[in-house]
Motif scaffolding. Structure first.
Motif, PDB file in Angstrom:
ATOM      1  N   ALA A 288      43.285  38.202  42.451  1.00 22.11           N
ATOM      2  CA  ALA A 288      43.842  37.113  41.648  1.00 22.11           C
ATOM      3  C   ALA A 288      44.961  37.608  40.739  1.00 22.11           C
ATOM      4  O   ALA A 288      44.944  38.752  40.270  1.00 22.11           O
ATOM      5  CB  ALA A 288      42.740  36.454  40.818  1.00 22.11           C
ATOM      6  N   ARG A 290      47.396  36.136  37.333  1.00 20.15           N
ATOM      7  CA  ARG A 290      47.704  35.107  36.342  1.00 20.15           C
ATOM      8  C   ARG A 290      48.656  35.699  35.323  1.00 20.15           C
ATOM      9  O   ARG A 290      48.813  36.914  35.228  1.00 20.15           O
ATOM     10  CB  ARG A 290      46.435  34.591  35.655  1.00 20.15           C
ATOM     11  CG  ARG A 290      45.753  35.595  34.762  1.00 20.15           C
ATOM     12  CD  ARG A 290      44.564  34.995  34.036  1.00 20.15           C
ATOM     13  NE  ARG A 290      44.941  33.921  33.131  1.00 20.15           N
ATOM     14  CZ  ARG A 290      44.056  33.229  32.409  1.00 20.15           C
ATOM     15  NH1 ARG A 290      42.764  33.507  32.532  1.00 20.15           N
ATOM     16  NH2 ARG A 290      44.465  32.296  31.581  1.00 20.15           N
ATOM     17  N   THR A 305      46.382  30.129  38.386  1.00 22.03           N
ATOM     18  CA  THR A 305      45.943  31.392  38.971  1.00 22.03           C
ATOM     19  C   THR A 305      46.183  31.371  40.474  1.00 22.03           C
ATOM     20  O   THR A 305      45.707  30.463  41.175  1.00 22.03           O
ATOM     21  CB  THR A 305      44.437  31.632  38.703  1.00 22.03           C
ATOM     22  OG1 THR A 305      44.201  31.631  37.296  1.00 22.03           O
ATOM     23  CG2 THR A 305      43.991  32.958  39.295  1.00 22.03           C
ATOM     24  N   LEU A 326      39.494  37.816  34.894  1.00 20.81           N
ATOM     25  CA  LEU A 326      40.870  38.121  34.484  1.00 20.81           C
ATOM     26  C   LEU A 326      40.988  38.136  32.966  1.00 20.81           C
ATOM     27  O   LEU A 326      40.244  37.437  32.265  1.00 20.81           O
ATOM     28  CB  LEU A 326      41.833  37.092  35.070  1.00 20.81           C
ATOM     29  CG  LEU A 326      42.072  37.187  36.573  1.00 20.81           C
ATOM     30  CD1 LEU A 326      42.786  35.945  37.079  1.00 20.81           C
ATOM     31  CD2 LEU A 326      42.870  38.428  36.924  1.00 20.81           C
ATOM     32  N   TYR A 329      45.333  35.230  28.749  1.00 20.47           N
ATOM     33  CA  TYR A 329      46.784  35.226  28.966  1.00 20.47           C
ATOM     34  C   TYR A 329      47.545  35.958  27.865  1.00 20.47           C
ATOM     35  O   TYR A 329      48.668  36.392  28.056  1.00 20.47           O
ATOM     36  CB  TYR A 329      47.309  33.788  29.087  1.00 20.47           C
ATOM     37  CG  TYR A 329      47.299  33.021  27.789  1.00 20.47           C
ATOM     38  CD1 TYR A 329      48.381  33.098  26.910  1.00 20.47           C
ATOM     39  CD2 TYR A 329      46.229  32.218  27.433  1.00 20.47           C
ATOM     40  CE1 TYR A 329      48.383  32.410  25.720  1.00 20.47           C
ATOM     41  CE2 TYR A 329      46.216  31.519  26.242  1.00 20.47           C
ATOM     42  CZ  TYR A 329      47.290  31.617  25.387  1.00 20.47           C
ATOM     43  OH  TYR A 329      47.295  30.935  24.201  1.00 20.47           O
TER      44      TYR A 329
END
Length: 581
Positions: A288, A290, A305, A326, A329
């Protein structure tokens, strides 16, 4: 010389001579043809016409060996737009005519015309990439540039079972040319992308994308080399694979000491080679990506994502794929720690040739700024003005003719810093070595009335000078990370920290032994990064933020490095088919 010494050295000399001729014989001439044209693509149930190379998104990968000479014919088959291609990270030793940034090293290739890029890849091996270098066209015009070691040479790590390019990008439902045109007209920030892509596929977390996912089939207990490129326009990206640790072995086509990590950060423009060992239970695992949005929640960004699937052979589709965890941000600590943890391999075969002495000290501030709206217009930027960006409070203006021709064509050698020809200077080489105004660069209170100058000014560096360049972030209109890319050179990242650079105390902390060697580096949010390189490549070399919006706003400058005294220290003559403006 003593006869015995000569006799003993003879086998070594013969071996070196034989090796030289073997490598010369195996170095190849490689020919490619890039057809730049419009193609229709569909993603997220949205079909649009977009610019591509050879009808591909991402574009075709270039795969060569170190030492190969490339002939890449770029044909502009669009009826209404210009194009240039930049070979990102290629040193272009004495071949700056083929570097590619529009109006810096060449005029654009106009509709219906072609240009032959002709250069040799010398002393580099690893993963780089190529992309359009005009306006926002690189959103869809980009691809991997893979340089394998010379024939009969090996990697400084165990050979992988397989090598897989992973080109990280973005999908925009809208036309990116229209996005930037609207932003520049309004003075505000641009719209954001609609999805992140991995090898052109967004993954199943988006609406209308159940079939649009890149899948990597792997065997258990094998090692795979992931060649990762961040080709996105405006976003740093975190990347992680569920339950797996990645081992970084190369950055920006330079080998590193192996570094194990669960999550990596890769800025636009950067490349990373990482080893993936498939030593987990047989099932499916999600890769993944992001965004790392260092600017903060008030600045819009694509908070979606993108995913790909790592599928173990023999696995059952009845088991739900495992998702990685994850970072947030805004996890600046993780981003800074990852960057600061990387080290050059610094082996006998691949030494880290860090300049220990410095001939030229440079301190460049990088950040955003505000300008008043153009007379008679209304703007939607900060305080009713328009966003701009600047280096040392100078916002760069692209010229209408190419800088390289201006400085290296014999009929145009009037571009000097001053003197008797000062009145004839078109592009002055008076870019300041340090900020023209000192203040608390990263403080919470910023000076008012610090609107940047606008113009085309270059920094002149003597040939072969050793340079220390400190890039200092500012907090004008907020702090954020800036991925800065330098054309024509690699540099060593000798230090970085948050806050303001202290020229008295900070150099004592520099790593001059095994600092990472890169061509693109993220200036830490609210901090600084120190770089060193030797100016041994003559030409005009662009340096700019690889967030495309910041480049559009003027966060860039260029270095002029004149020819050395010897022929092999001088730029080759320009090609006969060099485009004209």
């Amino acid at each position: 010389m003593a006869p015995g010494l000569l006799k003993g050295a003879a086998p070594l000399i013969l071996l070196l001579v034989a090796t030289f001729f073997l490598e010369a014989a195996t170095a190849a001439h490689r020919h490619f043809h890039f057809h730049v044209k419009y193609s229709n693509f569909t993603c997220l149930c949205h079909t649009k016409r977009m610019v591509t190379v050879n009808d591909q998104f991402p574009g075709p990968a270039i795969v060569i060996h170190e030492g190969d000479r490339l002939f890449i014919n770029v044909s502009n088959e669009m009826p209404d737009k210009n194009i240039t291609i930049h070979w990102h990270g290629i040193r272009q030793l004495r071949t700056g005519w083929f570097d590619g940034p529009a109006y810096i090293t060449q005029c654009p290739i106009m509709p219906g015309r072609s240009f032959l890029y002709n250069f040799t890849v010398t002393g580099q091996r690893g993963t780089l990439w190529w992309h359009a270098h005009i306006s926002w066209m690189r959103a869809t015009v980009h691809g991997a540039f893979i340089i394998r070691p010379k024939v009969h040479h090996s990697y400084p790590f165990p050979p992988p079972t397989k090598e897989i390019p992973l080109v990280l990008g973005e999908w925009w439902n809208s036309d990116t040319q229209a996005v930037i045109a609207q932003a520049l007209q309004s003075g505000a920030g641009p719209n954001v992308s609609d999805a992140y892509t991995i090898n052109g596929q967004p993954g199943v977390l988006y609406n209308c994308s159940k079939r649009d996912m890149f899948k990597l089939k792997v065997a258990q207990n094998q090692t795979y080399l992931l060649r990762i490129v961040n080709a996105g326009l405006n976003d740093d990206l975190f990347l992680s694979i569920a339950n797996h640790t990645l081992t970084v072995v190369e950055i920006d086509a330079t080998y590193t000491k192996p570094y194990k990590t669960d999550t990596m950060l890769i800025t636009p423009g950067q490349t990373i080679n990482a080893l993936l060992t498939t030593d987990k239970a047989i099932r499916n695992y999600v890769l993944a990506v992001r965004a790392y949005n260092s600017a903060g929640p008030s600045v819009p960004f694509d908070n979606s994502t993108g995913i790909a699937m790592i599928e173990y052979e023999g696995g059952s589709n009845s088991l739900k794929a495992i998702m990685p965890t994850l970072p947030a941000y805004n996890d600046t600590a993780l981003a800074n720690n990852f960057s600061a943890s990387l080290r050059s391999l610094n082996s006998k075969q691949f030494p880290a040739l860090v300049p220990s002495m410095v001939d030229r000290h440079l301190l460049f501030t990088v950040g955003l700024a505000r300008k008043a709206c153009h007379r008679g217009k209304k703007c939607q930027g900060p305080s009713g003005g328009r966003f701009v960006a600047a280096v040392n409070n100078i916002s760069f203006s692209l010229p209408s003719s190419a800088l390289l021709q201006s400085f290296f064509s014999s009929s145009k050698l009037l571009h000097v810093a001053g003197g008797e020809n000062a009145s004839k200077v078109v592009f002055p080489t008076t870019f300041p070595d340090e900020p023209t105004r000192r203040f608390n660069f990263t403080g919470t209170v910023q000076p008012k009335n610090i609107a940047p100058q606008e113009g085309t000014r270059l920094s002149r560096i003597p040939f072969n000078a050793s340079v220390q360049l400190v890039l200092q972030g500012t907090s004008i209109l907020g702090t954020e990370s800036h991925p800065i890319h330098l054309h024509g050179y690699n540099f060593f990242v000798v230090g970085q920290a948050t806050g303001n650079f202290n020229s008295s105390s900070d150099p004592a902390t520099f790593n001059l032994v095994d600092p990472p060697e890169r061509n693109t580096i993220g200036v830490p949010k609210g901090g600084w990064v120190a770089l060193r390189f030797r100016a041994d490549n003559p030409g005009v070399w662009f340096m700019h933020c690889h967030l495309e919006i910041h480049t559009s706003w003027g966060l860039e400058t260029a270095f002029l490095v004149p020819n050395g005294k010897l022929k092999h220290q001088s730029l080759h003559p320009p090609p006969l088919d060099l485009p004209t403006c």
